[in-house]
Design a protein around this motif. Structure first.
Motif, mmCIF file in Angstrom:
data_model
loop_
_atom_site.group_PDB
_atom_site.id
_atom_site.type_symbol
_atom_site.label_atom_id
_atom_site.label_comp_id
_atom_site.label_asym_id
_atom_site.label_seq_id
_atom_site.Cartn_x
_atom_site.Cartn_y
_atom_site.Cartn_z
ATOM 1 N N GLN A 65 -68.323 13.198 85.268
ATOM 2 C CA GLN A 65 -67.597 14.401 84.897
ATOM 3 C C GLN A 65 -68.248 15.101 83.713
ATOM 4 O OE1 GLN A 65 -63.444 13.808 83.992
ATOM 5 N NE2 GLN A 65 -63.250 15.814 83.021
ATOM 6 N N HIS A 66 -68.458 14.388 82.609
ATOM 7 C CA HIS A 66 -68.896 15.030 81.376
ATOM 8 C C HIS A 66 -70.406 15.202 81.259
ATOM 9 C CE1 HIS A 66 -64.870 15.161 79.753
ATOM 10 N NE2 HIS A 66 -64.707 13.895 80.092
ATOM 11 N N ILE A 67 -71.168 14.328 81.879
ATOM 12 C CA ILE A 67 -72.621 14.444 81.816
ATOM 13 C C ILE A 67 -73.157 15.113 83.076
ATOM 14 C CG2 ILE A 67 -74.793 13.162 81.689
ATOM 15 C CD1 ILE A 67 -73.227 11.015 80.079
ATOM 16 N N GLY A 68 -72.625 14.678 84.225
ATOM 17 C CA GLY A 68 -73.107 15.214 85.497
ATOM 18 C C GLY A 68 -72.512 16.560 85.876
ATOM 19 N N GLY A 69 -71.383 16.926 85.258
ATOM 20 C CA GLY A 69 -70.782 18.221 85.544
ATOM 21 C C GLY A 69 -69.911 18.260 86.784
ATOM 22 N N TYR A 70 -69.546 17.107 87.343
ATOM 23 C CA TYR A 70 -68.669 17.058 88.511
ATOM 24 C C TYR A 70 -67.222 17.165 88.046
ATOM 25 C CZ TYR A 70 -72.686 15.662 91.244
ATOM 26 O OH TYR A 70 -73.907 15.644 91.857
ATOM 27 N N ILE A 71 -66.587 18.282 88.365
ATOM 28 C CA ILE A 71 -65.207 18.514 87.957
ATOM 29 C C ILE A 71 -64.296 17.745 88.914
ATOM 30 C CG2 ILE A 71 -63.419 20.247 87.542
ATOM 31 C CD1 ILE A 71 -65.913 20.479 85.731
ATOM 32 N N PRO A 72 -63.442 16.854 88.390
ATOM 33 C CA PRO A 72 -62.576 16.070 89.276
ATOM 34 C C PRO A 72 -61.395 16.897 89.776
ATOM 35 C CG PRO A 72 -62.177 15.482 86.993
ATOM 36 C CD PRO A 72 -63.308 16.464 86.993
ATOM 37 N N CYS A 73 -60.986 16.607 91.002
ATOM 38 C CA CYS A 73 -59.794 17.239 91.550
ATOM 39 C C CYS A 73 -58.562 16.467 91.057
ATOM 40 C CB CYS A 73 -59.855 17.255 93.075
ATOM 41 S SG CYS A 73 -59.697 15.623 93.837
#
Length: 171
Positions: free
Chosen positions: A35-43
């Motif tokens: 989430q914070h490093i890879g930029g994948y916003i969680p649903c």
């Protein structure tokens, strides 16, 4: 000098508590890193699947402390069983989310798609009430064919097995 049977059982409870607690921390830490490093916003469902880990890590720490402080063995065993149940709940949540991603069933209404964020600074405050996280129906990333939800199922089942086996050996 050989360890007594009770010392061996206590040690196995300690080992299981340490392994399962570290496993939970690494798993949820990996999700946070994506989430914070890879930029994948969680649903919304992704965030919900983290709850068993957030609640399980402190229980695991208490199980480690109970073992280190030589509290009665049933305390460590009970805490390991609680962790195992939490991880089974997490696995169930992952199965549900995976089913939503694969279109086997509908997800909750709160898992709609994301609206675009405005580039107008005057609209930013109003966007806070209208912009939602990504849709739960689309996997952000698949690794070896499994989404994050699918990997959560595997991790949760492994951690549940470790907790239950540790509780049994500590008995």
């Amino acid at each position: 000098m050989a360890l007594s049977a009770s010392a061996t059982r206590a040690r196995s409870g300690f080992n299981a508590a340490v392994v399962v607690t570290l496993g939970m921390a690494v798993t949820v830490g990996g999700a946070l890193a994506f989430q914070h490093i890879g930029g994948y916003i969680p649903c919304a469902l992704c965030l919900l699947q983290r709850d068993p880990y957030y609640f399980g890590i402190p229980v695991g720490i208490v199980a480690i402390a109970a073992s280190v402080l030589n509290l009665p063995g049933w305390i460590t065993r009970a805490l390991l069983v609680v962790i195992g149940v939490m991880m089974l709940v997490g696995a169930g949540m992952g199965v549900y989310h995976s089913g939503v991603e694969w279109g086997f069933w509908e997800g909750p209404a709160s898992c709609g798609g994301a609206a675009g964020v405005t580039t107008n600074a005057g609209n930013l405050l109003s966007d806070l009430n209208t912009v939602h996280g990504p849709s739960c129906t689309q996997a952000a990333l698949r690794i070896l064919g499994l989404s994050f939800a699918g990997w959560n199922v595997i991790a949760s089942l492994i951690l549940a097995a470790i907790a239950f086996m540790g509780a049994k050996k500590a008995a």
